[in-house]
Scaffold this motif. Sequence first.
Motif, PDB file in Angstrom:
ATOM      1  N   ALA B 134       0.591  -1.240  -0.063  1.00 29.40           N
ATOM      2  CA  ALA B 134      -0.087  -0.162  -0.023  1.00 29.40           C
ATOM      3  C   ALA B 134       0.911   1.357  -0.019  1.00 29.40           C
ATOM      4  O   ALA B 134       0.664   2.220  -0.803  1.00 29.40           O
ATOM      5  N   ILE B 135       1.939   1.261   0.741  1.00 24.68           N
ATOM      6  CA  ILE B 135       2.896   2.280   0.806  1.00 24.68           C
ATOM      7  C   ILE B 135       3.594   2.547  -0.675  1.00 24.68           C
ATOM      8  O   ILE B 135       3.688   3.763  -0.828  1.00 24.68           O
ATOM      9  N   GLU B 136       3.756   1.435  -1.229  1.00 26.60           N
ATOM     10  CA  GLU B 136       4.523   1.560  -2.171  1.00 26.60           C
ATOM     11  C   GLU B 136       3.498   2.088  -3.185  1.00 26.60           C
ATOM     12  O   GLU B 136       4.137   2.745  -4.125  1.00 26.60           O
ATOM     13  N   MET B 137       2.226   1.741  -3.443  1.00 24.72           N
ATOM     14  CA  MET B 137       1.355   2.350  -4.276  1.00 24.72           C
ATOM     15  C   MET B 137       1.306   3.844  -3.967  1.00 24.72           C
ATOM     16  O   MET B 137       0.984   4.808  -4.999  1.00 24.72           O
ATOM     17  N   LEU B 138       1.246   4.518  -2.756  1.00 28.90           N
ATOM     18  CA  LEU B 138       0.947   5.741  -2.577  1.00 28.90           C
ATOM     19  C   LEU B 138       2.288   6.440  -2.939  1.00 28.90           C
ATOM     20  O   LEU B 138       2.282   7.837  -3.252  1.00 28.90           O
ATOM     21  N   ARG B 139       3.592   5.744  -2.742  1.00 26.92           N
ATOM     22  CA  ARG B 139       4.694   6.605  -3.573  1.00 26.92           C
ATOM     23  C   ARG B 139       4.708   6.562  -5.132  1.00 26.92           C
ATOM     24  O   ARG B 139       5.063   7.622  -5.522  1.00 26.92           O
ATOM     25  N   LYS B 140       3.925   5.430  -5.587  1.00 21.62           N
ATOM     26  CA  LYS B 140       4.018   5.490  -7.050  1.00 21.62           C
ATOM     27  C   LYS B 140       2.889   6.573  -7.640  1.00 21.62           C
ATOM     28  O   LYS B 140       3.141   7.257  -8.607  1.00 21.62           O
TER      29      LYS B 140
END
Lengths: 308, 580
Positions: B134-140
Amino acid sequence: MRVDPTTGEAVPLPAAPQGTQGRWKDAAGERLRLFVYVARGSTTTMLAMAMATLFVLVAILGPAILPFDPLASNPQAALQPPSADHWFGTDNLGRDVFSRVLAATRLDLGIAFGAVALSFVFGSLIGALSGYFGGWVDAVFGRLIDVIMAFPLFVLAMGIVAAAGNTVENIVYATAIINLPFYARIVRSEIAIRREAGFVQAARLSGNGDLRIIAVHLFPNVLPPLMVQLSLNLGWAMLNAAGLSFIGLGVRPPTPEWGIMVAEGSNFIISGEWWLALFPGATLMLAVFTFNLLGDGLRDLVDPRQRT
Amino acid sequence: MNDVPLLQIDDLAVTFETRGGKVEAVRNVSFQLKKGEALAIVGESGSGKSVTSYATMRILDRNGTVAGGRITFGGMDLTTASEAAMSDLRGRELSMIFQDPRSALNPIRTVGRQIEDVLLRHSQATRHDMRAKAIEMLRKVKIARPEERYHAYPFELSGGMCQRVVIAIALACDPQLLIADEPTTGLDVTTQKAVMDLADDLRRQSNLSLLLITHDLGLAATYCDRIVVMERGRIVEAAEARTLFAAPRHPYTRRLIAAMPRRSAGLRDLLPPGDTKRAPPTRPAIAAEPLLVVDKLTKTFGPKLGLPGRLFGKSEAPAPAVDRLSFILHRGESLGLVGESGCGKSTTSSMIMRLLDPTAGQIVFHGERIDQIPRARFASSPLRARMQMVFQDHTASLNPRFTARRSIADPILRLGRRRDRRSLDQRVAELAEKVSLPPELLDRFPHQLSGGQKARVGIARAIALSPDLLILDEPTAALDVSVQAVVLNLLADLRAEMGLSYLFISHDLEVVRLLCDRVIVMRAGVMVEEGLTGEVLTHPRADYTRELIDAIPSIEPDSALPNAPVTDDPAAGVPAAPVR
């Protein structure tokens, strides 16, 4: 058509704001057409309107259509079961139950309409002021309403009637007081969400003062949900009045009243004379039922969005 | 090269069951979308563009049914697929982003949890790694400090950030097709550009297909390879973006393109060619004496503290919504007030209209200090009739229980001297004619009128008392472009005819250019730039103004001005469609 004036009776208040609009058009014809349109929209509404009309007619005509004097006792004919002469039978003093049930309609409907009219007017006023101005007005009225709501409502009504005296007026006032919070709360919240609406701003720019904005621009927009509340409340008010009489407060015998008649008749159920309590009870139930069903129809009647 | 289209729609028809019988919302709609391609469906309200996308996702309202045709996605017919199969596809293969990001997010769950929900639903993550993903998606989606924002609730984020979160949710499971239904309506232009650039980047990275539903031709031109134009449930034209704007074939497309406010067009060019009013609007003479002087106007919204807060809390002064704003509006002049949401432009107009009390500063109207007149007394002041306002939301600004006639008559009854019915009716009819509202509509209620008609009622009401100053608060923001074109022309004509002064509030610089002599650009309550409209728009001095101008999606670099120098802005020019 007899229908229109009768509903004018049944719905005393919503006609007022419509009246201002009516100046702009052929008002009476328009209202009648809308009325027929709403009635035809649903079977339930049509049925409810027909029954309400019947109740109101009976209340108006009252004494003129009674087959017997509701107060005249006749010991020879006491406790007779329903027959062709006495449709609902006779009570322990030989009075005709049918006549008494009919005669009671005027009193019961009168109490209910009076109480609902009072709580509608004052509840709406309180709600509109608190919703529009907010601040300390809202705080004061809000706490007042909270105090009323803190009591079990029927017990409060009992207390008011017991303290103020056993009269019909006091039943009306007590019923009005316990119903007032519902109107105040609905109007308050409906007005609060609209007070910054575009059309209210526009009304201010057109030179409308605060009170005029509340009365002419905001209040008519609150009517649809109020109508539903109003018709539900008519039923409650009737039950409440009958309930007070049932426990011996308010209306006193020998006055014909549905609550008293049920109370008196209940003594005879065990000995098999069921008609004494059943018929006034069933009539009360039917009346409450009718006014509850009327809600949706009344709402459609005051909502311009229904007119397409 | 892969010739099998990802999404193919053949002869789609959708009907709605209404009280008035069956309504055909969409018919004979056919188009296809290849993998990695971006396609826009463009049309005005009621054209059936959203219904088409809803039918694809199978999320039509209960009274809507697909009456005919096929929707094939990767070889599977979506119109006959089971509900279980559909809910498996949604979010994993087909994703959708909606118009209002705030209502698309659950207000009581943190955004991180909402991304995890989708991942778990489609078994793309386990309980152990979902947080990291989820954090990776937010970063994306380029949300700064994603570890912190993972715990944020939607109300703590701005509109643009919410839309990024929605995109993150939509892309979390690596779908093949993203449907974006008016994804940036309601967002500021600079935010719109940021969000769309991001979506475009992500699309190219993962070879995603995009179906963009929009009313904005500029947006479609900037971000899509092909464009389908819909009108009243039918496709009227489908073409490559470049060819569509260079050589539109269908008259409706031509009208739509012509109605778009753009750099090369004047106010009259927006109208359809058959329109009679072709002469350019005359501008009223601008008088030397000022009509309205605003001096160091300031508004600070104090924090609402209860008694305990007032006794024990620390008083900390919040930033003012409007900070020492000064300007002069001359009689007959049209002044634009431009800025993004929250810049204080609406607060300013409310203060000038005396709907809101200023914290400090002066407002002088007709030589009188109106800021010192108490609000309650201003309602009956003769100056009240001298300034009126047209509101942004025409539906909300009309009393639902008043007929159009009564709405227009209300200010005349309250502030005008006409009281007898005949002269009142005559005046209302006159006003209706002035705003080209057919007189038979006067007895209708707002819900029986279209958006453009409601706008006319609002304008008629505002000019009913022949005011000197008219404040126009985004009067065309809620209207379709063709209606906007007509309303803008109407406003220009009224101004010439009645010698009105306008204070025109807008976020759209192109619209301001058409109607205003001078413009003020505001940001965060402060005036950033002021000058003649032409100068500010061609040679902006402030960086912020330049940023605003650049963010406007335009159809021009590609088509209407073939000789214009090619911009080096990568977002403006669409590279050749990558067909993979």
